[in-house]
Design an enzyme around this catalytic site. Sequence first.
Site, short mmCIF file in Angstrom:
data_model
loop_
_atom_site.label_atom_id
_atom_site.label_comp_id
_atom_site.label_asym_id
_atom_site.label_seq_id
_atom_site.Cartn_x
_atom_site.Cartn_y
_atom_site.Cartn_z
N SER A 125 0.84 -1.20 0.00
CA SER A 125 0.00 0.00 0.00
C SER A 125 0.87 1.25 0.00
O SER A 125 1.98 1.26 0.55
CB SER A 125 -0.85 -0.04 1.27
OG SER A 125 -1.49 1.18 1.48
N TYR A 150 -2.26 -1.48 10.93
CA TYR A 150 -2.49 -2.01 9.58
C TYR A 150 -1.31 -1.66 8.67
O TYR A 150 -0.75 -2.51 7.99
CB TYR A 150 -3.80 -1.46 8.99
CG TYR A 150 -3.88 -1.68 7.50
CD1 TYR A 150 -4.17 -2.95 7.00
CD2 TYR A 150 -3.61 -0.66 6.59
CE1 TYR A 150 -4.20 -3.18 5.63
CE2 TYR A 150 -3.63 -0.89 5.22
CZ TYR A 150 -3.93 -2.14 4.75
OH TYR A 150 -3.95 -2.37 3.39
N LYS A 154 1.85 -3.95 6.59
CA LYS A 154 2.30 -3.90 5.19
C LYS A 154 3.81 -3.71 5.14
O LYS A 154 4.51 -4.35 4.34
CB LYS A 154 1.58 -2.77 4.43
CG LYS A 154 0.11 -3.02 4.23
CD LYS A 154 -0.15 -4.25 3.37
CE LYS A 154 -1.59 -4.69 3.36
NZ LYS A 154 -1.82 -6.02 2.80
P1 NAD Z 1 -11.05 -7.50 1.01
O1 NAD Z 1 -11.30 -7.54 2.47
O2 NAD Z 1 -12.19 -7.24 0.11
O3 NAD Z 1 -10.38 -8.88 0.56
C1 NAD Z 1 -9.53 -9.62 1.39
C2 NAD Z 1 -10.01 -11.07 1.36
O4 NAD Z 1 -9.14 -11.86 2.17
C3 NAD Z 1 -11.43 -11.24 1.92
O5 NAD Z 1 -12.20 -11.97 0.99
C4 NAD Z 1 -11.23 -12.02 3.22
O6 NAD Z 1 -12.31 -12.89 3.48
C5 NAD Z 1 -9.92 -12.76 2.94
N1 NAD Z 1 -9.12 -13.09 4.14
C6 NAD Z 1 -8.69 -12.23 5.11
N2 NAD Z 1 -7.95 -12.90 6.01
C7 NAD Z 1 -7.89 -14.20 5.59
C8 NAD Z 1 -7.25 -15.38 6.10
N3 NAD Z 1 -6.56 -15.36 7.23
N4 NAD Z 1 -7.39 -16.52 5.41
C9 NAD Z 1 -8.12 -16.57 4.26
N5 NAD Z 1 -8.73 -15.49 3.74
C10 NAD Z 1 -8.62 -14.32 4.40
O7 NAD Z 1 -9.87 -6.45 0.77
P2 NAD Z 1 -9.33 -5.81 -0.60
O8 NAD Z 1 -9.73 -4.38 -0.63
O9 NAD Z 1 -9.66 -6.67 -1.76
O10 NAD Z 1 -7.77 -5.83 -0.31
C11 NAD Z 1 -6.95 -6.88 -0.79
C12 NAD Z 1 -5.52 -6.62 -0.34
O11 NAD Z 1 -5.08 -5.37 -0.84
C13 NAD Z 1 -5.35 -6.57 1.18
O12 NAD Z 1 -4.10 -7.17 1.49
C14 NAD Z 1 -5.30 -5.08 1.46
O13 NAD Z 1 -4.58 -4.80 2.63
C15 NAD Z 1 -4.57 -4.57 0.23
N6 NAD Z 1 -4.84 -3.16 -0.06
C16 NAD Z 1 -6.13 -2.74 -0.22
C17 NAD Z 1 -6.38 -1.40 -0.48
C18 NAD Z 1 -7.81 -0.90 -0.60
O14 NAD Z 1 -8.01 0.30 -0.51
N7 NAD Z 1 -8.80 -1.76 -0.81
C19 NAD Z 1 -5.31 -0.51 -0.61
C20 NAD Z 1 -4.01 -0.98 -0.47
C21 NAD Z 1 -3.78 -2.32 -0.19
C1 WQD Z 2 -9.61 9.20 1.00
C2 WQD Z 2 -9.76 10.69 1.30
C3 WQD Z 2 -10.08 11.19 3.63
C4 WQD Z 2 -13.95 9.24 4.06
C5 WQD Z 2 -7.01 4.23 3.15
C6 WQD Z 2 -5.90 3.48 3.85
C7 WQD Z 2 -4.90 3.00 2.86
C8 WQD Z 2 -5.58 2.19 1.77
C9 WQD Z 2 -6.70 2.95 1.14
C10 WQD Z 2 -5.73 -0.13 2.41
C11 WQD Z 2 -9.00 11.13 2.55
C12 WQD Z 2 -11.30 11.58 2.83
C13 WQD Z 2 -12.77 9.73 3.55
C14 WQD Z 2 -14.97 10.15 4.44
C15 WQD Z 2 -13.56 11.98 3.75
N1 WQD Z 2 -6.23 1.02 2.29
N2 WQD Z 2 -12.56 11.07 3.39
N3 WQD Z 2 -14.72 11.49 4.26
O1 WQD Z 2 -7.30 7.24 3.88
O2 WQD Z 2 -6.40 7.61 1.55
O3 WQD Z 2 -6.45 5.35 2.49
O4 WQD Z 2 -7.61 3.38 2.16
O5 WQD Z 2 -4.61 -0.45 2.23
O6 WQD Z 2 -3.97 2.23 3.53
O7 WQD Z 2 -5.28 4.34 4.78
O8 WQD Z 2 -8.55 6.39 1.85
O9 WQD Z 2 -10.91 6.40 1.11
O10 WQD Z 2 -10.40 6.49 3.59
O11 WQD Z 2 -9.92 8.47 2.18
O12 WQD Z 2 -13.38 13.18 3.61
O13 WQD Z 2 -16.05 9.77 4.93
O14 WQD Z 2 -11.14 10.97 1.57
O15 WQD Z 2 -9.81 12.14 4.62
O16 WQD Z 2 -8.51 12.40 2.29
P1 WQD Z 2 -7.14 6.77 2.53
P2 WQD Z 2 -10.02 6.87 2.21
#
Ligand code: NAD
Ligand code: WQD
Length: 343
Positions: A125, A150, A154
Amino acid sequence: MKILVTGGAGYIGSHTVVELQEKGYEVIIVDNLSNSYQSVINNIHKITGTLPDFEEFDLCDRQKTLDFFSRHQDMDGVIHFAAYKAVGQSVEQPLKYYHNNLTSLMNILEGMKKNEVENIVFSSSCTVYGQPEKLPVAEDAPVQAAASPYGNTKQISEEIITDTAKANQNVKGILLRYFNPIGAHESILIGELPLGVPDNLVPFITQTAIGKREQLSVFGNDYNTPDGTAIRDYIHVVDLAKAHVVAVDRMINNQHKANPEVFNLGTGNGYSVLEVVKAFEKVADQPLKYKIVDRRPGDVEQVWADTSFANRELGWKARKDLEDMMRTAWNWEKALAEKNTEE
Ligand code: NAD
Ligand code: WQD
């Protein structure tokens, strides 16, 4: 070519399974459905015409994970999405996050090593950069102290993969640092399914517009940005999914140049919260109710990606623009509402 997709029933995982299958990969999903549903697997089938193999178990279960790998020694690689991802919850329940996100990764690496499965693509991330000094932020920018447990999982996961690759050159890693993934598949059969009140901006916007939330709270308008609201690099989840296919192809074809390799996955464009709201209002053709509130603790002011390295090395570029992202996110929300009224 056979790929294990952990967390493949989740938001980004499901979109990636679709892209892998469409490129001819055989996919096995492992997911414990802790944040997803069995129906997602059927919807992937509807999109691609191929039902992915699916095993439901917890990757923190070492024995089950090792058994899985010994039954599937012919796998060509792993894309590891499975993790918990709610930043706020990780502050309240840090052990839950360290346990799930790190134990699952270590079990997978052990299973890979024991069974000579060489390639792993990991979901990292942009949170590892904190508030970068220089924008856009490139992959060689210093990693900053994590703002949440969290985020720390990562950073530690990147280190675990780096150390494992160093000690064991036949384990190869690609670390993908996602910026802000949003939107849904054009078919609107798969998309994001946030549990409870969404923390993230776009699901909150679409839930407000559909009437599930009263109004959006915009967290701060006194940042040092043109309109005062915080800036992020939003990327369509399908563009993100396609980058995973390219990363897997690259590893299988031995084209990687470092171990591990690190790539930013963003569009290279930063948009403010209010710009996102405006883009939503345009595609939905309706005003969105919002109010300005205090900044959210832990938020950075602005971050967007330098994507030149990923564009050049992977031959990949995000194609979809902010309106595509908002349109598919909105269509997905409307489809969910229709489904709920039918049920
Ligand atoms: P998500 O929660 O939709 O998907 C994660 C999946 O993993 C889920 O289906 C959950 O059931 C499964 N899971 C969790 N722990 C498990 C375990 N111990 N064993 C088996 N299955 C398990 O999340 P996502 O948004 O698709 O994110 C996927 C990856 O990308 C994550 O590693 C997340 O940290 C990373 N990521 C997401 C974002 C975002 O904004 N969505 C941003 C950066 C990084
Ligand atoms: C985006 C912008 C908020 C909600 C997070 C995690 C990051 C990654 C992605 C997993 C920011 C603003 C949000 C609301 C708002 N996740 N906001 N009102 O914080 O950039 O990233 O999700 O890996 O690790 O930290 O994403 O969508 O929460 O926010 O004003 O109700 O929207 O302040 O500027 P963020 P976000």
